[in-house]
Structure formats: C-alpha cells, structure tokens
Write a protein that holds these residues in place. Structure first.
Motif, mmCIF file in Angstrom:
data_model
loop_
_atom_site.group_PDB
_atom_site.id
_atom_site.type_symbol
_atom_site.label_atom_id
_atom_site.label_comp_id
_atom_site.label_asym_id
_atom_site.label_seq_id
_atom_site.Cartn_x
_atom_site.Cartn_y
_atom_site.Cartn_z
ATOM 1 N N CYS A 113 1.022 -1.187 0.124
ATOM 2 C CA CYS A 113 -0.205 -0.080 0.122
ATOM 3 C C CYS A 113 0.449 1.473 -0.040
ATOM 4 O O CYS A 113 0.676 2.274 -1.058
ATOM 5 N N PHE A 169 2.435 1.649 -3.133
ATOM 6 C CA PHE A 169 1.406 1.758 -4.214
ATOM 7 C C PHE A 169 0.764 3.299 -4.546
ATOM 8 O O PHE A 169 0.688 3.736 -5.959
ATOM 9 N N LEU A 182 2.277 0.133 -11.948
ATOM 10 C CA LEU A 182 0.552 -0.163 -11.299
ATOM 11 C C LEU A 182 0.529 -1.794 -11.503
ATOM 12 O O LEU A 182 -0.173 -2.248 -11.129
ATOM 13 N N ASP A 200 1.979 -3.378 -8.541
ATOM 14 C CA ASP A 200 1.366 -3.976 -7.508
ATOM 15 C C ASP A 200 0.236 -4.687 -7.542
ATOM 16 O O ASP A 200 -0.570 -5.408 -6.607
ATOM 17 N N LEU A 201 0.086 -4.510 -8.785
ATOM 18 C CA LEU A 201 -2.078 -5.142 -8.532
ATOM 19 C C LEU A 201 -1.564 -6.197 -8.910
ATOM 20 O O LEU A 201 -2.732 -7.501 -8.288
ATOM 21 N N ASN A 206 -3.400 -9.031 -6.115
ATOM 22 C CA ASN A 206 -4.453 -10.155 -6.716
ATOM 23 C C ASN A 206 -4.033 -11.769 -6.311
ATOM 24 O O ASN A 206 -4.442 -12.553 -5.658
ATOM 25 N N VAL A 213 -6.823 -1.193 1.094
ATOM 26 C CA VAL A 213 -6.452 -2.415 -0.102
ATOM 27 C C VAL A 213 -7.496 -1.230 -1.148
ATOM 28 O O VAL A 213 -7.214 -1.317 -2.382
ATOM 29 N N ARG A 214 -8.870 -1.685 -1.193
ATOM 30 C CA ARG A 214 -9.883 -1.580 -1.513
ATOM 31 C C ARG A 214 -10.232 0.221 -2.022
ATOM 32 O O ARG A 214 -10.189 0.515 -3.085
ATOM 33 N N VAL A 217 -6.836 0.949 -5.014
ATOM 34 C CA VAL A 217 -7.802 0.374 -5.879
ATOM 35 C C VAL A 217 -9.132 0.991 -6.951
ATOM 36 O O VAL A 217 -8.947 1.394 -7.550
ATOM 37 N N THR A 218 -9.767 1.919 -5.686
ATOM 38 C CA THR A 218 -10.837 2.100 -6.531
ATOM 39 C C THR A 218 -10.451 3.851 -6.525
ATOM 40 O O THR A 218 -10.703 4.276 -8.160
ATOM 41 N N THR A 263 -7.208 4.931 -7.763
ATOM 42 C CA THR A 263 -6.665 4.435 -8.717
ATOM 43 C C THR A 263 -7.360 4.053 -10.053
ATOM 44 O O THR A 263 -7.311 5.114 -10.927
ATOM 45 N N ARG A 264 -8.824 4.221 -9.934
ATOM 46 C CA ARG A 264 -9.620 3.513 -11.064
ATOM 47 C C ARG A 264 -10.185 4.147 -11.751
ATOM 48 O O ARG A 264 -10.466 5.052 -12.566
#
Length: 860
Positions: free
Chosen positions: A780, A783, A789, A792-793, A797, A821-822, A825-826, A828-829
């Motif tokens: 994290c 990240f 990217l 890290d993903l 995963n 983490v969520r 990721v959110t 970054t998305r």
C-alpha cells in the motif's frame, strides 16, 4: 494497533483572519486558518495544513523571495520562523508589541516589521543554526498611530510605510547620499496601502475612504519627472539638485458608504486590487486607473486580497464567512472556491472505502470532502436547521442526514441531488441517525417525542415507530451484522431493538447517569456507552451484562473558562464523552466531547493509551488550567474588549444578521469560543481518524513512510547486507521473508523490485500467513508513490487469490488493511478512468480536426 497518529490536515476551514500570500511561482496560495497555515495547491488540486502551531491566531504572514523562510505573526506579536520547504519551525521570537505587518526585502536581506507606531528593520536569519537568528538593524519612528502596511522598492534600498494617522512615510534601509525621508499626507482616513510604481517615479497610496493618490518624483524648479533613487548634481556648482514628491492626481472608487478593507498592488502588471466592506472587489489598471472588473462576490466585508506574480489570478477572503476565493479575472471563472461551515461543525462520517468524508454543521449545510486532497467537492443546502448526524450507505453513493428541521434526507452522490426525504407523522426534531449495513433501513431518533422512526430507503415509507424511551434519544447505531439497533437516551438507559422481529423483548441496559453515546465493536460482540459522569461502559451483547468501565473525567477535562466561578477541577463542563468510535480492528476506542482533548483507550486493559490535543490556540477560551487575576476587571475579562479598535467603524459594529435589525451592539466585545470536539470517526482502514470541531475537520493519520521495526523472530544473520546476498543468489523467498521480519522499507523495496514477475504467484503461495498483513501494508505504501501499477496489482491479486481463506478466518486483524487496499484501488481506477476519457476525447478532437474537405485538399 499502531498509535503514532499525527496531525495530517485541517479541512473545513479555508480562512480565519490575516493576509493571503501567493508563492513566487504563482501556483499556490497560503491562507492562515487560526493558529495554523494552509497551503492550497491550485495546479495539483490539493490542500495541505502545516503541522506547526502558533500560540494564538495568525494575523500576518511573509514569505522570503526564495521561498525558503516563512514568517508568521500572531495576535500577541509572537513570531514563528519556519523552513517553508520542510514545514519545520526554526525559531520562535517575540517582537514585544502589537506587530501587525512584516515584509521581506526583494533581495532577502532585511525584514521590515511594523510594531505599533515603530518600524523595526531586522536582518534576515539564515537557515543554519544560530544562537540569535534575529539581529536588529535599525528602528524608524515618525508615525503617530499604528502601522497598517509596508512595501519595498525593487532595489531593496527604500520602503514605504502606511499608518492609521492618515500618512505614509518613505525610509531608506541603508544611508544614501541625498536621500531625505518623505511624508505623504492629504488623505482623510487611514491609509490601507502604499506602493512604488514600476517606473520608480510614482507612488500610489490608497486610503480607507476609497481615494487613490498618485505622487510623482520631480525637480523642484523645473517640475521635470526623474527616476527616484538618482540624485543629479548641478554641473557648475556640483551640488545636488532639489527634488520633491508632488501629488498630481486623486482617483476615487465611488462605492458609496463602503470602506476599503484590503488592497494589493502587483508591481509586474500594475494591477490594483481593492476589497470593500460591502463584499465588492475592484480591479484597476494603473497608472491611468482604468477599471478592468468590479464584482460583488459576497454580502460580507472582504478582509484579505492578493494577486499572483503573473497577474492572472486574484485571491480574496472573508473572515465573516471563512471563505477563500481564487478568481481568474480574464476568463471570469473560479480557480478555487472553498468555504467551511459558517457555524460549528457538528458531525462527521467516513465512506466505506475511506475515500470521502461527509460533515454536517449548525448552519444546515452538508459538505462532502475528499480525504486525500482535503477539498470539498459538493455542498447540499436543503436542510433549514442544524445537522445532527450524517452517514454513508455501503456503496458510497448515498449520504443520509438528520436535522433539527424535522427531516431526514438522502443525497445522491452520482447526480448530486436530494432524492429522498423522510418525514414523521408529527413535527419533531431529529437528533441522531442510523443506517443498516445493507442501506435499506433508515432509523432516526428525536429529542422531543422520545421515539425512534424507521423508514424504507427504497420506498421512503415509514415502517415502524419504536417507543419506550422517557427522554431525548441522542445516539443510534445498527449492529455491524444488521440484526440489532442500539439507542441511547437521556433517560439513563440504552435499549437494544430487533427491528425485523418485534416479537422479541427489548433489552434495556440501565445506567446511573444520562447516556450520551453508544457504539458497537466491529465484531458485533461488544457494545460501549458513555454517560454524563464521564465514564465509558462496556457491555457483552450476547447476555447484556456489563464487562467493564473506564473513568475518563480527568482524561478529557479541559481548562478553566474566563467567566467560570469554579476552578477547572471542580467544573463539570466538558468532562464527558459525547461521541465514541471503535477502531477498525476493535482493539482501541476513541472518545471526544466538549473539550480540546481526544482520548484513545485500550479496550482490553481499559487504560488510556494516548491523549490528542486538537489545538493549542490560546485565542480560544478554556485553554489555561489557572487564570491570571490581572486580566480580570470590573467589566469582565480584558480579552473580551476590542483593544485593537478593529471595530472602530460604525458598519463593523452594526448587526444586520437578523431581518429588520438596524442597530447592533455598539459597544463591541469579543466573545472567546471554547474548543469542542462534537464528533469523531475512525476511517474503515484504521489509518486515519477525523474530529469534527468548531475549528474545522481535524484529521490525524499514521505515518506510513517507514514500517515499524519488529524485533521478534529475528536472527543474528538477518541484516541488510545478508539480504542483498540472498537476492544475488536468487533466493527470493528467503530474502522476502527476512526483509519483512527486519522491517526496513528500503530493504523490502529492494527485494520487491528484484523478484521476476513470472515467479510472483509461486512466491506468494509459500509466504507464511503471519507476514501477509505486514507485506500488504508495504504494498500500500509503494502503491501510492511509484508508477509500477501492473506489478503492484499483480502482487495484490496473487495474495488475495492464494490466501483468501486466511483473510476470511481472521477478519478482525485483516479487515483494516483490506479496506485500505480497496480504497487505493478504487482511487486509482477513478483517476485512470478520467485520464482515459480525456485521452479518448482528445484523440477524437484531433482526428476530426485533421479531416479535410475534398475541395480543401492540396494538389501537387
């Protein structure tokens, strides 16, 4: 559970009082927020509040030309010298007087400080350690009233001072042959500012009554203009020719009875910006005083104004509203518009991923903030009375709020609208709110009929009314599994309701004092309540038995207020917890109340782990344990008087807040507020907690730059050098586990970058489960900082796929890191989606612009 929470940001307070500063590059603006300083990055869209604090509210700031030193002055004339790049206080100094203005010379050699009627010229301190950084160069006198403004010439040899005595004076910083101090008079009110023109032949002075005087430097005999700083001599006699400053013209703003409250002159672009007491600002081009723009942006007076070096953006602030605006005057568009709650902030809540915060205030407004950059991106003004509670639904798309106006409203964060309003059969005032984990059930308690109303989110219909309490319901919360609803009331009881099965009996948890707050532990096995006597009680949910309590009266107690007749030890004010919150793992609990302190307790041992003082600002009441009798007079505390004559004008003393009111309190007094923390919440990831107070939204975060050193399971052969040898020998699994055990960020990063991507899945299956949480914490950290990217993903995963059962069976320990983490990721998305959309639109635009019509094709 880590406890090294540190102050990270202050949201909801864009401006308090003082001046505004643009950085030399013009991309950021500095704003004083109480006794702190906030930096608003206008290019990267980020707000940052510096960690240091002044003793009282900051009233003036000055930034050195090379952006290395920041000087702040508070209400008592105490100064902080700050390393601007590192945000660290280098030195503290007391000017021993009412210092109201200070300016660095353009070459950075001197600092001119206006202390009352005197100008003190100090040598600029160096960044290295010195025994006495402030060295006095010279003192200048001549004014008969307080100095209001100081400005320097381009060559740093001369400076202008403006005063309330309706004059401006010209001084030199070093002895210069032929120079004589000059005094500029002719105004009929206090001078708000005076500046040199770009040609060094002109001086502009602006007075409070809206007049601008233009002064020219010329020869006495021929009246020919000459550049200031050059003193020609007579060719025959060799004597200096007589020169003087002459007032050649006056301009007027013609704003009626409005007074000039702030003024700023940009030397590079010759722009003059003025703010008036009626909320209008005017922008003029000098020297011909041509009006470029005049706009009304507020009904309240403007107290600070500034222009960035390029002249494109202007910054304006109002202390009454706490509003900060950055306006691009050429395109007539906002670059920044931030305003906190006009009245106190009353409640706060986090979204499920910890990315957003929702706050409610006594002004009836609901604001949603981005936790990462500290900006408010939407404000809802549908309520007509104070907000008492806010809560997000599970999918972060809806914010539900309760208010004293008798409504509970649901706001859509996709379309930014109020799509559902919940009402009661009879008018009541809702004091608390709870939303079940599924987001389908909304419950609100009221303070006048003592009932709890339950609605359906889908239909908006009233499903049930829970009666039984004999006092106002002040706190509600659903159990994390959604089966049970707990309600706390002033009738000295907490009741546990089964909303979906009314055939069951209602459990009643009796207390000896009025209940103020109730909250569940994340595992749904424990319940904690706070009472008016300052205690926190812990209950077993399964059998409704008390399992312990904490005596917190002394921990949360604040100081003595000025008007208190009792000492701080005997006063009952602010000695109870109005808000409670468990951490994400349920090991610690936070408590806050009508006090400056926030207490963190361990749940198992019932021991105070840490006490956070959200502010050290002595401009607020109740900060001292003991009062000094010399500040007490027959008319009350001396701090309540307007000793600075800030409200000397009639329009400042009139109170027009109530309809039909024509006069206010003509004997102006200053009412000192008491710092109160009215709401507190942990982020779902456990990395941050937020405090809703009358200071604003105070955020505390963990310092994740380095992982903590853990000495357990360490061997003598585990060291950075030995781990590097393992990497060279391609012993990646051993090197990874050893680096995690060592806990050094740089060593883990070395191994992390060295492992081939085709070996990651195999490597993850062999990592011991007890190191998974620590390894995810490291991922994290990287990240957020690096740009790898995909790598890290891929790691995240692989860990979640191969160790899913471990995360399911250890939810208490792993839930905070999974939420973190969520969130990342959110986030970054969302940013990548926006970037891809922008690129697609740009490609379409370029492709359309390259298509030529047949008749326009070129023939060779």
């Amino acid at each position: 559970m880590k406890l090294d929470f540190k102050f990270s940001n202050l949201c909801g307070s864009a401006y308090k009082k003082g001046n505004l500063l643009f950085t030399p590059d013009g991309n950021s603006v500095l704003s004083p927020v109480g006794n702190r300083v906030s930096l608003f990055d206008l290019v990267n869209n980020k707000a940052e509040t510096f960690p240091f604090e002044a003793r009282k509210n900051i009233i003036y700031m000055a930034l050195s030309p090379n952006s290395q030193l920041l000087l702040t002055i508070d209400e008592d004339g105490r100064a902080l010298l700050v390393n601007f790049k590192r945000r660290v206080v280098i030195h503290r100094f007391n000017f021993k007087g009412q210092a109201r203005v200070a300016e660095f010379s353009p070459d950075g050699t001197f600092i001119a400080v206006g202390v009352g009627k005197i100008v003190e010229l100090w040598k600029t301190p160096k960044l290295n350690r010195e025994f006495a950084p402030f060295v006095l160069h010279k003192k200048y006198s001549g004014h008969f009233d307080d100095i209001t403004h100081i400005s320097w010439s381009n060559d740093s040899k001369y400076f202008l001072t403006s005063s309330k005595d309706m004059t401006a004076k010209l001084y030199s910083s070093i002895p210069i042959e032929g120079f004589v101090n000059a005094t500029f008079a002719g105004h009929k009110d206090s001078i708000m500012g005076s500046w040199f023109g770009a040609d060094m032949k002109t001086i502009y002075t602006v007075s409070k009554d809206g007049a601008v005087a233009v002064r020219k430097f010329n020869f006495v005999e021929s009246r020919e203009e000459v550049e200031f700083g050059t003193y020609p001599k007579n060719e025959r006699t060799g004597e200096l020719l007589a020169t003087q400053w002459s007032t050649i013209k006056h301009f007027y703003f013609n704003q009626g009875f409005a007074k000039v409250k702030c003024a700023y002159f940009n030397l590079n672009t010759q722009l003059l910006l003025t703010g008036f007491s009626n909320g209008i600002f005017a922008l003029h081009q000098m020297p011909d005083f041509s009006e470029l723009q005049t706009l009304s942006i507020s009904k309240n007076k403007l107290t600070a104004a500034s222009i960035n070096p390029s002249g494109e953006w202007i910054a304006l602030a109002s202390s009454t509203l706490g509003q900060l605006l950055v306006w691009e005057w050429q395109s007539e568009s906002y670059v920044l518009k931030q305003q906190g709650h006009i009245n106190d902030m009353s409640c706060v809540s986090y979204s499920a991923d910890g990315q957003y915060l929702a706050t409610g205030g006594d002004d009836g407004k609901v604001k949603v903030w981005t936790a990462s950059n500290g900006f408010c991106f939407v404000t809802f003004s549908n309520h007509t009375a104070g907000i008492t509670a806010t809560q997000f639904t599970k999918k972060n798309q809806v914010v539900v709020t309760s208010s004293l106006d008798g409504t509970v409203r649901a706001f859509d964060l996709v379309r930014y609208r109020n799509f559902r309003t919940f009402l009661s059969p009879t008018p009541v005032q809702f004091s608390c709110l709870a939303v079940d984990p599924s987001g389908d059930i909304v419950a609100a308690g009221c303070q006048d009929s003592f009932d709890i109303y339950v609605w359906s989110m889908q239909t908006g219909k009233l499903l049930d009314v829970l009666s039984g309490h004999e006092g106002p319901v002040v706190s509600l919360e659903f159990r994390p599994d959604g089966v049970q609803l707990a309600s706390a009331s002033w009738d000295k009881s907490v009741r546990l309701w089964d909303v979906f099965d009314r055939s069951k009996t209602v459990e009643k948890l009796s207390h000896s004092f009025e209940c103020l707050a109730v909250t569940y532990r994340p595992d749904s096995k424990q319940l904690s309540t706070s009472t008016l006597d300052g205690q926190i009680h812990f209950w077993n949910v399964s059998n409704a038995s008390q399992i312990g309590s904490i005596e917190g009266r002394r921990d949360i107690a604040g100081g003595r207020r000025q008007e208190d007749m009792k000492t701080a030890a005997n006063s009952a004010f602010g000695k109870s917890f109005n808000s409670l919150c468990y951490s994400a793992d349920g090991t610690v609990i936070l408590g806050s109340g009508n006090s400056v302190n926030v207490c963190l307790y361990d749940v198992d041992t019932k021991v105070l782990l840490k006490k956070f003082k959200i502010s050290s600002n002595f401009s607020y009441d109740g900060m001292h344990e003991m009062l000094n009798s010399k500040y007490m007079t027959d008319a009350g505390p001396i701090q309540s008087f307007d000793s600075d004559h800030d409200a000397s004008d009639l329009e400042d003393r009139l109170d027009n807040s109530l309809p039909g009111a024509k006069t206010g309190d003509l004997s102006k007094r200053t009412k000192m507020q008491v710092i109160r923390a009215r709401g507190i919440r942990f982020s779902p990831s456990g990395q941050q907690f937020a405090v809703a107070s009358n200071l604003g939204l105070v955020l505390y975060s963990l310092d994740n730059n380095n992982l903590n050193f853990d000495p357990f399971d360490l061997d003598l052969d585990i060291s950075p050098s030995s781990i590097k040898e393992m990497v060279k020998k391609s012993e990646f699994l051993r090197a990874l586990v050893s680096s995690i055990r060592l806990g050094e960020h740089s060593t883990i990063n070395l191994v992390y970058q060295s492992i081939p991507i085709d070996q990651i899945r195999l490597m993850v299956t062999q990592i011991p489960p007890k190191y998974l949480v620590r390894f995810l914490e490291f991922i994290c950290i990287v990240f957020e900082k690096n740009h790898q990217l995909e790598l890290d993903l891929f790691w995240i995963n692989s860990i979640l796929v191969n160790h899913g059962k471990y995360f399911e069976t250890n939810t208490i320990n792993t839930r905070p890191i999974l939420r973190h983490v969520r969130k990342l990721v959110t986030q970054t998305r969302t940013s990548l989606g926006k970037l891809c959309d922008d690129n697609i639109f740009e490609i379409i635009r370029l492709s359309n612009s390259s298509i030529q019509r047949p008749e326009e094709t070129l023939k060779f």
